[in-house]
Scaffold this active site. Structure first.
Site, PDB file in Angstrom:
ATOM      1  N   THR A 127      41.497 -26.408  -9.965  1.00 58.79           N
ATOM      2  CA  THR A 127      40.906 -25.987 -11.405  1.00 58.79           C
ATOM      3  C   THR A 127      41.894 -26.358 -12.712  1.00 58.79           C
ATOM      4  O   THR A 127      41.319 -26.651 -13.575  1.00 58.79           O
ATOM      5  CB  THR A 127      40.931 -24.388 -11.575  1.00 58.79           C
ATOM      6  OG1 THR A 127      40.040 -23.978 -10.391  1.00 58.79           O
ATOM      7  CG2 THR A 127      40.264 -23.906 -12.621  1.00 58.79           C
TER       8      THR A 127
ATOM      9  N   SER B  90      41.068 -27.895  -3.774  1.00 60.26           N
ATOM     10  CA  SER B  90      42.009 -27.931  -2.881  1.00 60.26           C
ATOM     11  C   SER B  90      41.353 -27.500  -1.411  1.00 60.26           C
ATOM     12  O   SER B  90      42.035 -27.597  -0.371  1.00 60.26           O
ATOM     13  CB  SER B  90      43.236 -26.935  -3.086  1.00 60.26           C
ATOM     14  OG  SER B  90      42.780 -25.686  -3.184  1.00 60.26           O
TER      15      SER B  90
ATOM     16  N   THR C  44      44.445 -23.365  -6.236  1.00 57.45           N
ATOM     17  CA  THR C  44      45.550 -22.394  -5.540  1.00 57.45           C
ATOM     18  C   THR C  44      45.010 -21.957  -4.218  1.00 57.45           C
ATOM     19  O   THR C  44      45.450 -21.401  -3.484  1.00 57.45           O
ATOM     20  CB  THR C  44      45.258 -20.912  -6.475  1.00 57.45           C
ATOM     21  OG1 THR C  44      44.009 -20.872  -6.755  1.00 57.45           O
ATOM     22  CG2 THR C  44      45.923 -21.275  -7.980  1.00 57.45           C
TER      23      THR C  44
HETATM   24  N1  ASP Z   1      38.949 -23.830  -6.050  1.00 54.15           N
HETATM   25  C1  ASP Z   1      40.093 -24.167  -6.651  1.00 54.15           C
HETATM   26  C2  ASP Z   1      41.018 -24.916  -6.013  1.00 54.15           C
HETATM   27  O1  ASP Z   1      41.596 -24.433  -5.224  1.00 54.15           O
HETATM   28  C3  ASP Z   1      40.640 -22.967  -7.264  1.00 54.15           C
HETATM   29  C4  ASP Z   1      41.895 -23.161  -7.941  1.00 54.15           C
HETATM   30  O2  ASP Z   1      42.260 -24.212  -8.398  1.00 54.15           O
HETATM   31  O3  ASP Z   1      42.597 -22.220  -8.223  1.00 54.15           O
HETATM   32  O4  ASP Z   1      41.118 -26.262  -5.940  1.00 54.15           O
END
Ligand code: ASP
Length: 334
Positions: free
Chosen positions: A14, A58, A89
């Protein structure tokens, strides 16, 4: 005095998306050096180079991406005083655990961070997270860690916990390495900077299975997993790692796997859980049948460790009881 040199490896998530001013949709940043525009003053404190590595959500990351990140850090290791890895995350705890095995004996920090709200969106947490990750990368710490909100955590001890700004990650079985506050506080139990010989072993073998037990778990699932060629299995048992041993007993399956040289590691399902295979008959019988305890490691840390150990031909029963990078608490013998 020369400003410390920090390398920011951009690996998606994100944080790496911006809101298109015309359409309002989130899209990956076109030019990753644009990141600097969000915190221009940082260049006064340090020399920051931004390097794009991958730009994906991710949840799409694989062990080969961990290898790519480790190789990148290794190739640049002598040119920088510290590294920041920005990624999503959702699987950050897995990546940070994996990197701690791929890059053992660090003399400088590798700091993971990310954001819940894209850097360019109103109210983003990304700017502060990135700034503090970069500042931490200049400080006296030398391990793979996660900086998020006000916390500095050992990477291989973390779990994604929540989607609120301050509680995204926690470290259930190991105290925080520090706090982001005024000032930034680093605790004494962190690994500190000093010259160490880096051990670079970046490969992972993903051919493992992770099975979460539930009441009524069909023991034949283990046969299926083994027949499909799993080289190791992590079983999340009940409570401190208890395994059914009456109806639907898994004990003969564990024994069979052990006899074929397939390691079965017992982890647990508790939020702050520590596996103890000596507490109840279910754990004790599993251990006698050849199962290996995860002790106080998170399942995320065990997954990376097992994949790493398989790729590097380590004796799994031994390595699961060894402290490679602070991921496990080993009682010191008196
Ligand atoms: N879906 C996103 C990822 O893990 C969530 C984030 O970046 O917090 O790439």
């Amino acid at each position: 005095m020369a400003r410390p040199r920090i390398c920011l490896l951009f690996c998606g998530g994100t944080i790496g998306m911006v809101q298109d001013s015309k359409t309002g949709v989130l899209r990956p940043l076109q030019n990753l050096s644009d990141i600097i525009q969000y915190f221009p003053k940082i260049q006064k404190e340090l020399q920051l180079d931004v390097k794009p590595v991958i730009n994906i959500d991710s949840s799409n990351m694989n062990p080969k991406d961990w290898t790519t990140i480790a190789e990148k850090i290794y190739s640049l290791y002598n040119h920088y005083d510290g590294f920041v890895v920005a990624q999503g995350t959702d699987t950050m705890a897995y990546s940070a655990s994996a990197l701690s095995y791929a890059l053992q004996n660090l003399s400088k920090p590798v700091v993971f961070t990310g954001a819940l709200i894209p850097l360019g969106a109103l109210g983003s947490d990304g700017g502060n997270n990135l700034i503090y990750a970069c500042l931490l990368a200049t400080m006296d710490i030398a391990e793979v860690c996660i900086v998020f909100a006000n916390k500095i955590l050992r990477g291989n001890r973390t779990k994604k916990y929540h989607e609120s700004f301050v509680e995204v990650f926690h470290s259930p079985n190991f105290p925080n390495l520090g706090e982001i506050g005024r000032p930034v506080v680093l605790h004494d139990w962190r690994k500190k900077r000093r010259k160490r010989l880096l051990q670079f072993q970046p490969n992972f073998d993903p051919k493992i299975s992770v099975l979460k037990l539930f009441p009524g778990f069909d023991e034949k699932i283990i046969d299926h997993v083994l027949n499909r060629g799993a080289k190791g299995i992590i079983l999340e048992g009940f409570g401190p790692g208890n395994i059914p041993f009456l109806e639907h007993s898994l004990i003969p399956k564990i024994q069979k796997a052990a006899e074929h040289g397939i390691p079965i590691i017992i982890a647990n399902q508790m939020e702050h859980g520590i596996t103890n295979l000596n507490a109840y008959e279910g754990g004790f019988r599993a251990r006698k049948a050849g199962a290996i305890s995860s002790h106080d490691m998170t399942t995320e840390a065990v997954i990376g460790k097992l994949m790493w150990a398989l790729a590097n031909n380590k004796k799994i029963s031994q390595i699961m009881n060894e402290d490679l990078a602070g991921e496990i608490t080993i009682e010191k013998k008196a």
